[in-house]
Design an enzyme around this catalytic site. Structure first.
Site, PDB file in Angstrom:
ATOM      1  N   ASN A 121      60.222  43.676  20.657  1.00  0.00           N
ATOM      2  CA  ASN A 121      58.224  44.680  20.571  1.00  0.00           C
ATOM      3  C   ASN A 121      57.634  44.065  20.096  1.00  0.00           C
ATOM      4  O   ASN A 121      56.983  43.606  19.831  1.00  0.00           O
ATOM      5  CB  ASN A 121      58.876  45.787  19.063  1.00  0.00           C
ATOM      6  N   VAL A 122      56.611  45.457  20.826  1.00  0.00           N
ATOM      7  CA  VAL A 122      54.858  44.487  21.082  1.00  0.00           C
ATOM      8  C   VAL A 122      54.145  44.919  19.909  1.00  0.00           C
ATOM      9  O   VAL A 122      52.778  45.412  19.534  1.00  0.00           O
ATOM     10  CB  VAL A 122      54.579  44.882  22.273  1.00  0.00           C
ATOM     11  N   THR A 169      68.361  46.548  19.605  1.00  0.00           N
ATOM     12  CA  THR A 169      68.729  46.994  20.631  1.00  0.00           C
ATOM     13  C   THR A 169      69.779  46.915  21.221  1.00  0.00           C
ATOM     14  O   THR A 169      70.406  46.928  20.905  1.00  0.00           O
ATOM     15  CB  THR A 169      68.178  45.532  20.722  1.00  0.00           C
ATOM     16  N   TYR A 195      45.955  51.191  27.325  1.00  0.00           N
ATOM     17  CA  TYR A 195      46.274  50.935  26.135  1.00  0.00           C
ATOM     18  C   TYR A 195      45.597  51.129  25.288  1.00  0.00           C
ATOM     19  O   TYR A 195      46.164  51.023  23.600  1.00  0.00           O
ATOM     20  CB  TYR A 195      46.518  49.449  26.188  1.00  0.00           C
ATOM     21  N   HIS A 236      58.095  39.829  24.850  1.00  0.00           N
ATOM     22  CA  HIS A 236      57.426  40.775  26.095  1.00  0.00           C
ATOM     23  C   HIS A 236      55.829  40.978  24.988  1.00  0.00           C
ATOM     24  O   HIS A 236      55.283  41.915  25.543  1.00  0.00           O
ATOM     25  CB  HIS A 236      58.047  41.938  25.671  1.00  0.00           C
ATOM     26  N   ARG A 296      47.305  53.882  23.796  1.00  0.00           N
ATOM     27  CA  ARG A 296      48.647  53.349  22.867  1.00  0.00           C
ATOM     28  C   ARG A 296      48.209  51.974  21.714  1.00  0.00           C
ATOM     29  O   ARG A 296      48.678  53.110  20.760  1.00  0.00           O
ATOM     30  CB  ARG A 296      49.122  52.498  23.628  1.00  0.00           C
ATOM     31  N   PRO A 334      72.715  52.136  15.176  1.00  0.00           N
ATOM     32  CA  PRO A 334      73.138  53.731  14.773  1.00  0.00           C
ATOM     33  C   PRO A 334      74.076  54.213  16.539  1.00  0.00           C
ATOM     34  O   PRO A 334      75.314  55.215  15.472  1.00  0.00           O
ATOM     35  CB  PRO A 334      71.941  54.411  14.999  1.00  0.00           C
TER      36      PRO A 334
END
Ligand code: APR
Length: 247
Positions: free
Chosen positions: A102-103, A189, A66, A119, A69, A215
């Site tokens: 999204n996080v 999404t 993490y 989330h 990330r 898109p």
């Protein structure tokens, strides 16, 4: 035609709910879940690390993953789509509820208030076990999770792991916003992950107009009254721009 139609809905809707997914951050260059699996980390499967069992088994390893990330997010900034949503919410307090899968924290960084993070938040930590009065942070060895020296409780990343329930209060607030809105805008999404994706159907069933901005085709296109084939950073500024420059 599509943008003008949805823009007219946005200007007249009293209550707006916006549901965003990973596509919202694509133009910010946010690394996807898989992007993080390079170099040293390529030998590990996210499915094995992004779980409570995986964390309890190897807390240091998962904590370092993490940290990796989070480091990947450092060079990333909100895009024009995040900013347009934040500015609209600031101009119209209380009228827009932002719900995200999204996080990456980019909506918050752009200035959107009270973001409902279904989330969790990659940049937030919380206790692994329910905290006791003794739980306070001890400095841990580099690369190891902070812990409580009295009971051994560990900090963990504040994201929802595979197999975990979504934070109930956040989900209920999102469902309430979906039921109460006049318009739901679904941005970026695939609409494949529930219960998040179910919010668009909930809004439609409750009588809201639903617009999808993506898109590519998504699993929520069939729940939409309007589908805009475009990207978040290109379309949201036009959709959300003030009607009156003095606004
Ligand atoms: N603007 C808008 N949408 C975009 C853009 C863009 N620039 N680029 C891509 N998209 C769309 C894609 O067409 C796709 O439909 O964003 C969507 C991203 O889909 P996913 O990667 O599946 O992301 P998401 O739908 O948010 O996944 C939901 O699944 O991986 C788990 O927990 C994770 O929150 C995530 C959840």
């Amino acid at each position: 035609m599509g943008v003008a139609r949805v823009r007219a809905w946005l200007q007249t809707a009293r209550r707006i709910a916006v549901l965003t997914g990973a596509g919202m951050s694509a133009e910010s260059g946010v690394p996807t879940f898989r992007d993080a699996q390079t170099g040293y980390w390529a030998q590990y499967r996210p499915e094995d690390m992004a779980t409570e069992a995986g964390y309890r088994a190897q807390p240091g390893l998962v904590w370092r993953w993490y940290a990796h990330r989070r480091a990947l997010l450092r060079g990333v900034a909100p895009n024009a789509g995040h900013v347009a949503l934040a500015h609209f919410a600031q101009r119209h307090p209380g009228r827009l509820t932002l719900i995200t899968q999204n996080v990456d924290g980019l909506h918050q960084q752009a200035g959107s208030p009270d973001v409902l993070c279904l989330h969790g938040d990659l940049l937030a930590d919380r206790w692994l076990n329910p905290p006791r009065p003794c739980c306070h942070l001890e400095d841990s060895a580099a690369g190891e999770p902070p812990y409580c020296s009295t009971c051994g409780n560990l900090l963990r990343p504040g994201v929802v792991w595979f197999g975990e329930a979504l934070p109930l209060a956040v989900l209920e607030a999102a469902q309430q916003a979906a039921r109460a809105c006049d318009l739901m805008l679904v941005v970026g999404t695939a609409g494949a992950v529930y219960p998040a994706a179910g919010l668009a159907r909930l809004a439609r069933e409750a009588g809201a107009q639903v617009a999808v901005l993506n898109p590519a085709p998504s699993e929520l296109d069939d729940a939409a009254h309007a589908v805009l084939r475009g990207t978040a950073a290109q379309c949201l500024p036009a959709l959300l721009a003030p009607a009156d420059p003095q606004e």
